[in-house]
Motif scaffolding. Structure first.
Motif, short mmCIF file in Angstrom:
data_model
loop_
_atom_site.label_atom_id
_atom_site.label_comp_id
_atom_site.label_asym_id
_atom_site.label_seq_id
_atom_site.Cartn_x
_atom_site.Cartn_y
_atom_site.Cartn_z
N GLY A 1 36.20 33.77 32.50
CA GLY A 1 34.89 34.20 32.02
C GLY A 1 34.81 35.71 31.83
O GLY A 1 35.79 36.44 31.94
N ARG B 1 34.06 39.68 32.13
CA ARG B 1 34.14 40.73 33.15
C ARG B 1 33.60 42.02 32.54
O ARG B 1 33.91 42.35 31.39
CB ARG B 1 35.59 40.94 33.59
CG ARG B 1 35.73 42.12 34.54
CD ARG B 1 37.17 42.45 34.89
NE ARG B 1 37.71 41.47 35.83
CZ ARG B 1 38.84 41.68 36.54
NH1 ARG B 1 39.53 42.80 36.40
NH2 ARG B 1 39.27 40.76 37.36
N ILE C 1 35.09 46.59 43.73
CA ILE C 1 34.90 45.13 43.63
C ILE C 1 33.42 44.74 43.58
O ILE C 1 33.03 43.83 42.86
CB ILE C 1 35.66 44.39 44.78
CG1 ILE C 1 35.71 42.89 44.56
CG2 ILE C 1 35.08 44.70 46.15
CD1 ILE C 1 36.74 42.42 43.59
N LEU D 1 32.16 45.33 40.19
CA LEU D 1 32.67 44.28 39.30
C LEU D 1 31.77 43.04 39.36
O LEU D 1 31.34 42.52 38.34
CB LEU D 1 34.10 43.91 39.70
CG LEU D 1 34.81 42.86 38.83
CD1 LEU D 1 36.32 43.12 38.84
CD2 LEU D 1 34.58 41.44 39.29
N MET E 1 28.60 42.80 40.59
CA MET E 1 27.19 43.06 40.28
C MET E 1 26.97 43.24 38.78
O MET E 1 26.00 42.72 38.23
CB MET E 1 26.70 44.33 41.01
CG MET E 1 26.79 44.31 42.52
SD MET E 1 25.53 43.34 43.37
CE MET E 1 24.08 44.34 43.20
N ARG F 1 27.85 39.98 36.54
CA ARG F 1 26.80 38.97 36.58
C ARG F 1 25.50 39.46 35.94
O ARG F 1 24.75 38.68 35.35
CB ARG F 1 26.58 38.50 38.02
CG ARG F 1 27.79 37.67 38.51
CD ARG F 1 27.88 37.53 40.01
NE ARG F 1 26.77 36.79 40.60
CZ ARG F 1 26.65 35.46 40.61
NH1 ARG F 1 27.57 34.71 40.05
NH2 ARG F 1 25.61 34.87 41.17
N ARG G 1 24.49 39.08 44.11
CA ARG G 1 25.45 39.93 43.38
C ARG G 1 25.09 40.02 41.90
O ARG G 1 25.91 39.81 41.02
CB ARG G 1 26.89 39.40 43.54
CG ARG G 1 27.41 39.42 44.97
CD ARG G 1 27.51 40.83 45.55
NE ARG G 1 28.23 40.86 46.82
CZ ARG G 1 27.69 40.60 48.02
NH1 ARG G 1 26.40 40.30 48.11
NH2 ARG G 1 28.42 40.66 49.12
N PRO H 1 40.41 37.44 33.15
CA PRO H 1 40.23 38.71 32.44
C PRO H 1 41.37 39.70 32.69
O PRO H 1 41.66 40.52 31.83
CB PRO H 1 38.91 39.26 32.97
CG PRO H 1 38.34 38.27 33.92
CD PRO H 1 39.34 37.18 34.13
N SER H 2 42.00 39.65 33.86
CA SER H 2 43.08 40.59 34.14
C SER H 2 44.12 39.93 35.05
O SER H 2 43.79 39.44 36.12
CB SER H 2 42.51 41.86 34.79
OG SER H 2 43.56 42.74 35.10
N PHE I 1 45.71 37.39 39.94
CA PHE I 1 44.44 37.92 39.41
C PHE I 1 44.31 39.37 39.85
O PHE I 1 44.48 39.68 41.03
CB PHE I 1 43.25 37.14 39.98
CG PHE I 1 43.22 35.69 39.62
CD1 PHE I 1 42.97 35.29 38.31
CD2 PHE I 1 43.43 34.71 40.58
CE1 PHE I 1 42.94 33.95 37.97
CE2 PHE I 1 43.39 33.36 40.25
CZ PHE I 1 43.15 32.99 38.94
N ILE I 2 43.99 40.25 38.93
CA ILE I 2 43.87 41.66 39.28
C ILE I 2 42.40 42.05 39.39
O ILE I 2 41.61 41.77 38.50
CB ILE I 2 44.56 42.54 38.21
CG1 ILE I 2 46.04 42.17 38.09
CG2 ILE I 2 44.40 44.02 38.54
CD1 ILE I 2 46.85 42.32 39.37
N VAL I 3 42.05 42.70 40.52
CA VAL I 3 40.70 43.23 40.73
C VAL I 3 40.82 44.67 41.21
O VAL I 3 41.89 45.09 41.64
CB VAL I 3 39.91 42.39 41.78
CG1 VAL I 3 39.65 40.99 41.28
CG2 VAL I 3 40.63 42.34 43.12
N PRO I 4 39.71 45.45 41.16
CA PRO I 4 39.78 46.81 41.69
C PRO I 4 40.14 46.78 43.18
O PRO I 4 39.92 45.77 43.86
CB PRO I 4 38.35 47.34 41.50
CG PRO I 4 37.73 46.47 40.48
CD PRO I 4 38.38 45.13 40.61
N LYS I 5 40.63 47.89 43.67
CA LYS I 5 41.05 47.97 45.06
C LYS I 5 39.91 47.55 46.00
O LYS I 5 38.77 47.98 45.85
CB LYS I 5 41.46 49.42 45.37
CG LYS I 5 42.27 49.56 46.63
CD LYS I 5 43.04 50.84 46.62
CE LYS I 5 42.29 51.92 47.37
NZ LYS I 5 43.07 53.16 47.47
N VAL I 6 40.21 46.68 46.94
CA VAL I 6 39.18 46.15 47.83
C VAL I 6 39.12 46.91 49.14
O VAL I 6 38.05 47.20 49.65
CB VAL I 6 39.42 44.64 48.10
CG1 VAL I 6 38.40 44.09 49.08
CG2 VAL I 6 39.39 43.85 46.80
#
Lengths: 484, 98
Positions: A329, A331, A338, A341, A343, A346, B16, B81-82, B88-93
């Motif tokens: 979906g 982004r 995160i 991402l 907030m 959506r 969120r 998406p990434s 799966f790639i996300v920004p640093k958590v």
């Protein structure tokens, strides 16, 4: 030959008797879609090439005398049913590029019986709406008058069948999303008993209320296809462990001596005189066919709307938490961390009505409010279900209007969410109790159609269709189609 | 039923969903209208009623513990998406020094 003027049953017979081919029939509908759908916007995706491949395969099977039960007849699918290889958007920006890696059971079952998919129909975003104005892919208009809404959320399905751009379409109903658009577009729309039709691959809105069904031009066509899509599915844990019901066996039986309940609480409401008149005429028709009319009481029915608008958003807030911008979906661009991402994904990926419902549901489920809202609503839901159980001890079906009036103009109810919610006041109770309901055309006002609703006892879709068929054999409302 | 700005912020964080400050007042009005609708339920006597969580009185069905789904990682990752190296790639958590 105007192939679209044939009923679905006649089309199936024509194919069997080699009067025309599935390629001819499918091409005929594809041409109608390309000629007319610009006015209605009832399709999000038209799958013309695929449809012709499916149609050719059907024709081959007919030639070899190996045809399938629904072979070669076209259908449009609501864009809430996942279809492998064809994008499934649910009317949302969030899924505007989503290609499901698997197909819904509804699609698979009808595909295995030879049906040809013309395309995926427009809908309110995530099936939340009663006017088909919340779709990311633009509003759908009513073929009877394009200034008016077709109803929702299955507005694209209703619009394309009403404009005869497809002989039938799948739809889903959480609070009225099959029956309300059927009423506003002059069609027959049936929502079966909860659990009859598999929800596997049907994108979830409110899991204890969602149920798939069809919008059709007659009870006979609806029976044929609903039967084909029903039945136990081990992939859906809420699927009833029952075989697909035989919906055509009793269809033509007389309703002589059967009982219709009129809930007095519904008829105490202020309704426009044309609605009251159409419903009275329908009652008279049923009396003349030998049905007995009985007053019943559903004394908690007025609680249905607030119950629904707690339970449906609560379940939706849980179901839609999966759209997080990570696995599939939409982004957002350049998330800084995160939280950002989640907030912004959506915020940007959902439309206003979907966000409103997620927020309401989140509130209703949050600490300190759970008992006052969600738990209270579930208890009241039981009261409504009990009312139906009591009523069905003395009647076979319950009759009411489907909607408070005919279609309204686009934009007319967009400013006030609670005004829009009143559209579903007659349809929501059946979802709360998990009961089957059908809407059939029974009148018109100022050139726009109007439907009546019959609600049946659990698992009694056959009886609803029998009542609908009996009415349609003696009236012409369902035969009226808009001039497009 | 009145919602405060603080409550709206809390709900939007729980869900969120970012809500811009300029839309607070209109959104609050809409949500309040809906919440007012809920007050009708207060009149119903539910003291002796059990909650109905579902239209079907079903127990959770079970099945044999057999593999029915084949691995289709690449197919599933196509919609992401990434993606990098099958992940799966996300920004640093987690913050902190590497």
């Amino acid at each position: 030959m105007d192939l679209h003027k044939l009923s679905l049953k006649e089309q199936l017979e024509g194919l069997k008797n080699s009067e025309f081919t599935s390629v001819e029939l499918t091409s005929h509908y594809l041409k109608r879609i390309s000629d007319h759908d610009e006015k209605f916007n009832s399709f999000i995706t038209v799958t013309g090439d695929n449809a012709l491949i499916q149609a050719q395969a059907a024709d081959e099977r007919y030639k070899k005398d190996k045809s399938l039960p629904l072979d070669g007849v076209p259908i449009a699918h609501k864009d809430i049913f996942c279809t492998k290889g064809v994008r499934t958007t649910c009317g949302s920006k969030m899924l505007s590029n989503f290609e499901a890696p698997y197909s819904s059971t509804v699609y698979t079952k009808l595909d295995e019986q030879g049906m040809v998919m013309l395309g995926k129909t427009n809908m309110d975003e995530f099936a939340m709406g009663s006017s088909n104005e919340t779709s990311y892919f633009g509003p759908v208009s009513n073929p009877w008058d394009t200034e008016y809404v077709p109803g929702g959320s299955s507005g694209g399905s209703a619009s394309c069948v009403s404009a005869e751009l497809a002989p039938i379409a799948t739809a889903t109903d959480t609070g009225g999303s099959i029956r309300q658009p059927a009423s506003l577009c002059g069609l027959t729309g049936i929502k079966p008993t909860y659990g009859r039709v598999s929800r596997y691959g049907m994108i979830a809105f409110a899991s204890s209320l969602d149920q798939g069904g069809v919008v059709a031009r007659s009870a006979e066509d609806a029976a044929l296809i609903l039967e084909g899509m029903s039945g136990h599915d081990p992939k859906d844990s809420t699927s009833l462990k029952l075989p697909s019901p035989d919906l055509t066996k009793n269809l033509k039986n007389s309703i002589q001596g059967m009982k219709i309940g009129l809930p007095k609480e519904f008829f105490e409401k202020d309704m426009p005189s044309y609605v009251e008149q159409s419903i009275q005429e329908a009652i008279e028709t049923y009396k003349s066919l030998g049905a007995e009319i009985v007053e019943v009481s559903l004394k908690n029915i007025n609680l249905s709307l607030p119950i629904y608008y707690i339970i449906a958003p609560a379940e939706c807030s849980a179901n839609l938490s999966r759209y997080d911008g990570v696995r599939y979906g939409y982004r957002c661009e350049d998330p800084k961390d995160i939280e950002d991402l989640y907030m912004r994904t959506r915020e940007e990926g959902f439309g206003a009505e979907v966000k409103r419902r997620i927020l309401i549901g989140t509130y209703a489920l949050s600490a300190g409010f759970y008992d006052a809202y969600y738990l209270k609503a579930q208890k009241c839901r039981q009261l409504v279900a009990n009312d139906f159980t009591n009523a069905f001890e003395s009647v076979d079906v319950i009759l009411s209007p489907t909607t408070p009036g005919t279609a309204f103009k686009a934009g007319e109810k967009s400013d006030d969410p609670t005004e829009m919610y009143l559209q579903d006041i007659f349809t929501i109770p059946a979802n709360l109790a998990g009961l089957p309901g059908i809407s059939i055309p029974c009148g018109e006002h100022d050139g726009l159609p109007l439907g009546m609703q019959l609600v049946g006892n659990s698992l009694e879709e056959d009886k609803l269709l029998q009542f609908a068929y009996s009415y349609q054999s003696n009236t012409d409302w369902h035969k009226k189609m808009p001039n497009i | 039923m009145a919602l405060s700005d603080k409550e709206l912020k809390e709900i939007s964080y729980l869900a969120r969903i970012n809500v811009k400050e300029e839309s607070f007042s209109s959104l609050k009005k809409e949500l309040e209208q809906i919440l007012t609708l809920f007050e009708e339920l207060n009149e119903a006597d539910t003291s002796s009623i059990d909650a109905m969580s579902h239209p079907l009185d079903l127990s959770q069905p079970t099945r044999k513990d057999e593999v029915t789904e084949e691995n289709q990682r690449d197919e599933l990752l196509k919609n992401a998406p990434s993606v990098k190296s099958g992940l799966f790639i996300v920004p640093k958590v987690i913050d902190g020094e590497a």
